[in-house]
Design an enzyme around this catalytic site. Sequence first.
Site, PDB file in Angstrom:
ATOM      1  N   ASP A  13       0.747  -1.223  -0.050  1.00 58.43           N
ATOM      2  CA  ASP A  13       0.044   0.000   0.159  1.00 58.43           C
ATOM      3  C   ASP A  13       0.665   1.345  -0.056  1.00 58.43           C
ATOM      4  O   ASP A  13       0.483   2.185   0.894  1.00 58.43           O
ATOM      5  CB  ASP A  13      -1.246   0.053   1.321  1.00 58.43           C
ATOM      6  CG  ASP A  13      -1.911  -1.211   1.248  1.00 58.43           C
ATOM      7  OD1 ASP A  13      -2.008  -1.773   0.079  1.00 58.43           O
ATOM      8  OD2 ASP A  13      -2.915  -1.161   2.211  1.00 58.43           O
ATOM      9  N   LYS A 111      -7.007  -5.086  -2.798  1.00 58.44           N
ATOM     10  CA  LYS A 111      -7.630  -5.574  -1.613  1.00 58.44           C
ATOM     11  C   LYS A 111      -8.642  -4.366  -1.268  1.00 58.44           C
ATOM     12  O   LYS A 111      -8.363  -3.102  -1.390  1.00 58.44           O
ATOM     13  CB  LYS A 111      -6.685  -6.022  -0.684  1.00 58.44           C
ATOM     14  CG  LYS A 111      -5.870  -4.920  -0.263  1.00 58.44           C
ATOM     15  CD  LYS A 111      -4.760  -5.457   0.648  1.00 58.44           C
ATOM     16  CE  LYS A 111      -3.768  -4.449   1.206  1.00 58.44           C
ATOM     17  NZ  LYS A 111      -4.739  -3.217   2.099  1.00 58.44           N
ATOM     18  N   CYS A 156      -1.948  -2.535   7.879  1.00 57.91           N
ATOM     19  CA  CYS A 156      -1.890  -3.663   6.607  1.00 57.91           C
ATOM     20  C   CYS A 156      -0.653  -4.411   6.531  1.00 57.91           C
ATOM     21  O   CYS A 156      -0.609  -5.327   6.114  1.00 57.91           O
ATOM     22  CB  CYS A 156      -2.119  -2.816   5.183  1.00 57.91           C
ATOM     23  SG  CYS A 156      -3.819  -2.234   4.970  1.00 57.91           S
TER      24      CYS A 156
END
Length: 216
Positions: A13, A111, A156
């Site tokens: 990310d 995701k 994450c």
Amino acid sequence: MHLAPDDVLLVIDVQVDFLPGGRLPVPGGDAVVAPINRLIARFPHVVVTQDWHTPGHASFAGSHPGRAPFETVDLAYGPQVLWPEHCVQGTAGAALAPGLEATRAELLIRKGHAPGVDSYSAFLEADRATRTGLAGYLRERGLRRLFLCGLATDFCVLWSALDAREAGFEAYVVEDAVRGIDREGSLDRAWARMEAAGVRRVASAGIIASAGITGS
Ligand code: VGL
Ligand code: ZN
């Protein structure tokens, strides 16, 4: 720390909305880009993840009347922290950081794309039942050792590292190539949980200094 041909760099990310100036900025988030670029150049395999939410996603505070960002609500699958709107599919904020040299990535996992289910983890959505396919991909390719970097350490990166261990992979977090959101002690708790799960910490300099293998 010598890299083996089946080592994977998992870049979590590193997106515009998580950098300073973005919708959900991680303090110092931009500082991960330079070390990650150095790592990307040396790893035999690179996999990238991208938070990729639908408009009006269930993890957004704005989707829950009367709720504010960083409050927790109960969804069908359990407690969910509510976030400011971020990483909406196709928006500029959802793009990978412009300075990230991700061309060599051989897989991009998106995701959080189910409207009602969040996914901090690169392996398993927040319902803890829906798989992203990453474990299957890695196994099929014979890739066993994961080095995690990116954002955010306490969300994450944490969940991806724990699920990597759960799925039977070796997991290292590159400590100078991650940054955390750190709300109410979440960063200290994250490191403790990862340590307890057998996730190891490593510095990027140690990998870069000894890396003999480049992309294959
Ligand atoms: C993340 C909160 C919400 C992360 C993603 O990438 O750590 N955190 N969505
Ligand atoms: Zn998100």
